[in-house]
Motif scaffolding. Structure first.
Motif: not given
Lengths: 315, 273
Positions: B92-119
């Motif tokens: 849901v979030f991955g498709f939404a980020a790709a389809v909507a793009g812009g700030w939503l994509d930016m926000l979601l991708s950064r959140i995911v980056d942060a979550l993936m920084a920790i094992p």
């Protein structure tokens, strides 16, 4: 190149900061605070209130976060809820033990996987190569504790070569320590070896298909020279990355392995703390583990920058 | 043998058989199991011969084989629910980020980056220490942490679909974000996601087993494979193989799923070529 290095370092520091915020937020913002946790069932509104005051829990979260982090960086990791002792004291010797086990495993796994990976790449699709791909599937499918118990049964119980419990103590000399950690280290090696080997192979094969390698082959160089002198230097950056990724994985896999072998390391401490819901200890261990993980990834990227000849020389 | 019009390789057939046997074990556990999940029928760690059972008895004198069947039920069901949840969140979030793009994509991708920084394991241990161990917490935590990987993949796949004409046409017709995601992106993103589903299942399955082994996952009285390894670990010191049986069950199912996933991926690669 300096700009590139500086940017990578800044990114690493930022990542560690974000990580620390997450660790702090994950344990502070979620329901139930430290005061209620300390008192447990004996909690009365008055006693909770007095503990909250004493621990500064009334300050806003950002203030508490900054205080926690600065204390942490100065070596004050807080106090354990379970036994009231300073956490730094509990962690100190265990951190050493965990690092010792991880370094022994890494010292065996890294050179071995690179040598085996290059060997597989020299004869791609040969018998040895196919054996490796089967071994990889098996290794990623087996949980760490399965490998550990199989090793215990074969090596410790039946052959009697090494002890099945890794009880290490500070008074042992290096030889005894190595003898005791042999099985846990071997388990960790088996967990990360296959993956590292496979990625080494893939990156060497990737480079092998480039024109300058064809040139080297056509001018009649022997196979091993083509691989070692021409292909390997250019395959180094991805290999370094894989090595770091797996060392980072080692940091996580070590938690399970320590529990299997009852090894007095930090993973064991963290698991015990989670079971007792001793949040400050979990936070401290978590930040150390996560910091190491982020740090290793950063070092790998920096080494990859250094290993790239195009970036090494200023234009 | 053929499946979906594709020839099954030997490896894939083995994998499929393993999966089917495991599903049957999970579904039919109460019918097939000779004893109950918690029935104590003899002495601690009785051998198969003395206790007249398939795998002998466990650390409390319960039938290992019956517990293995019930364990399949608990372990596989929980891993499956977790994976489904992780896919729902991630897609849901991955498709939404790709389809909507812009700030939503930016926000979601950064959140995911942060979550993936920790094992993942470290993060899961942190959450479990705060919330305590229960099955809903376990499922929720692992699903959210694992959905970061699904997010990355589904976003990448959807990114290739979004610029295509039919998506453009749907947008010009005035269809909303949800409609475009469900009717245009999802059907076309499905093949790579199916293979990923197998891999994510293996990951959550192994992850839950590891947590249970550490005593922080599924709690007694439920039989589950990781917990069974933990319960019987003591047997190893006098040469018993009791903990190896559930551990092998975990390993075999993971190999089975991996074999099928490899086959799906190879079909996919062959179609592209």
């Amino acid at each position: 190149m300096l700009a590139l290095l500086a940017r990578r370092l800044a990114l690493g520091v930022l990542t560690i900061l974000v990580t620390s915020v997450l660790i702090f937020a994950g344990t502070e913002v979620l329901p139930g605070d430290v005061a209620t946790a300390i008192l447990g069932r004996s909690a009365t509104p008055e006693s909770i209130e007095s503990i909250r005051k004493a621990m500064g829990l009334h300050d806003p979260a950002p203030v508490r976060y900054v205080r926690w982090l600065t204390n942490f960086l100065q070596g004050d990791l807080g106090t354990s809820l379970a036994n009231g002792r300073p956490i730094a004291q509990q962690i100190a010797s265990r951190l050493g033990n965990t690092l010792f086990l991880a370094s022994v495993a890494a010292a065996i796994a890294v050179p071995l996987s690179i040598i085996l990976g290059v060997m597989a790449a020299i004869r791609a699709n040969g018998l040895f190569d196919r054996a490796i791909s089967v071994a990889t599937l098996v290794a990623i499918s087996f949980p760490e504790f399965f490998i550990a118990y199989v090793l215990i049964i074969i090596v410790a119980v039946n052959l009697g070569w090494f002890p099945s419990l890794a009880s290490i103590s500070p008074v042992m000399d290096l030889g005894d320590r190595l003898y005791v950690v042999a099985l846990p280290a071997l388990t960790l090696v088996m967990v990360v070896l296959a993956h590292m080997m496979r990625m080494t192979r893939a990156s060497v094969i990737g480079v092998m298909s480039s024109p300058y390698i064809e040139m080297a082959v056509l001018k009649g160089l022997p196979g091993w020279r083509v691989v070692v002198q021409h292909a390997l230097p250019n395959a180094l950056a991805p290999i370094i990355n894989v090595v770091a990724l797996n060392l980072a994985y080692l940091i996580v896999g070590i938690i399970v392995v320590e529990v299997v072998f009852v090894y007095p390391g930090m993973g064991q401490l963290m698991v015990d703390a989670v079971a007792k819901r001793d949040v400050p200890v979990v936070q401290a261990c978590g930040l150390i583990f996560a910091g190491t993980y982020v740090g290793l990834n950063m070092i790998a990227d920096i080494l990859a920058i250094f290993s790239n000849p195009r970036l090494r020389r200023p234009r | 043998m053929r499946l979906f019009g594709q020839r099954l390789s030997v490896a894939a057939t083995i994998g499929l058989v393993i999966i089917v046997v495991n599903i049957l074990a999970a579904v039919l556990a109460p019918v097939v199991a000779p004893y109950g999940e918690a029935d104590i029928i003899g002495d601690v760690w009785d051998a198969p011969e003395t206790s007249q059972t398939v795998f002998g008895l466990d650390n409390l004198g319960r039938d290992m084989f019956s517990r293995l069947l019930y364990g399949a039920r608990t372990t596989i069901t929980i891993a499956l629910i977790t994976t489904l949840l992780s896919f729902t969140i991630g897609c849901v979030f991955g498709f939404a980020a790709a389809v909507a793009g812009g700030w939503l994509d930016m926000l979601l991708s950064r959140i995911v980056d942060a979550l993936m920084a920790i094992p993942t394991l470290i993060f899961a241990l942190l959450v479990l220490s705060v919330l305590g161990t229960s099955i809903p917490v376990l499922i929720g935590t692992i699903a959210v942490l694992d959905s970061t990987r699904v997010f990355r993949l589904s976003r990448a796949v959807a990114m290739n679909i979004v610029p295509l004409e039919y998506v453009e046409a749907a947008r010009l017709r005035g269809e909303g974000l949800a409609w475009v995601m469900r009717r245009e992106v999802l059907p076309n993103a499905l093949p790579p996601l199916i293979a990923e589903f197998g891999l994510r299942f293996c990951f959550t399955f192994l992850f839950i087993a590891a947590l249970s082994f550490l005593g922080l996952g599924i709690q007694p009285p439920f039989a589950d494979w990781g917990g069974m390894v933990r319960d019987n670990a003591q047997a190893i010191s006098f040469g018993g193989i009791a903990p190896l049986i559930p551990a092998a069950a975990i390993a075999i199912l993971t190999i089975g799923v991996n074999l099928v996933v490899d086959w799906i991926l190879s079909i996919h690669a062959a179609r592209r070529a």
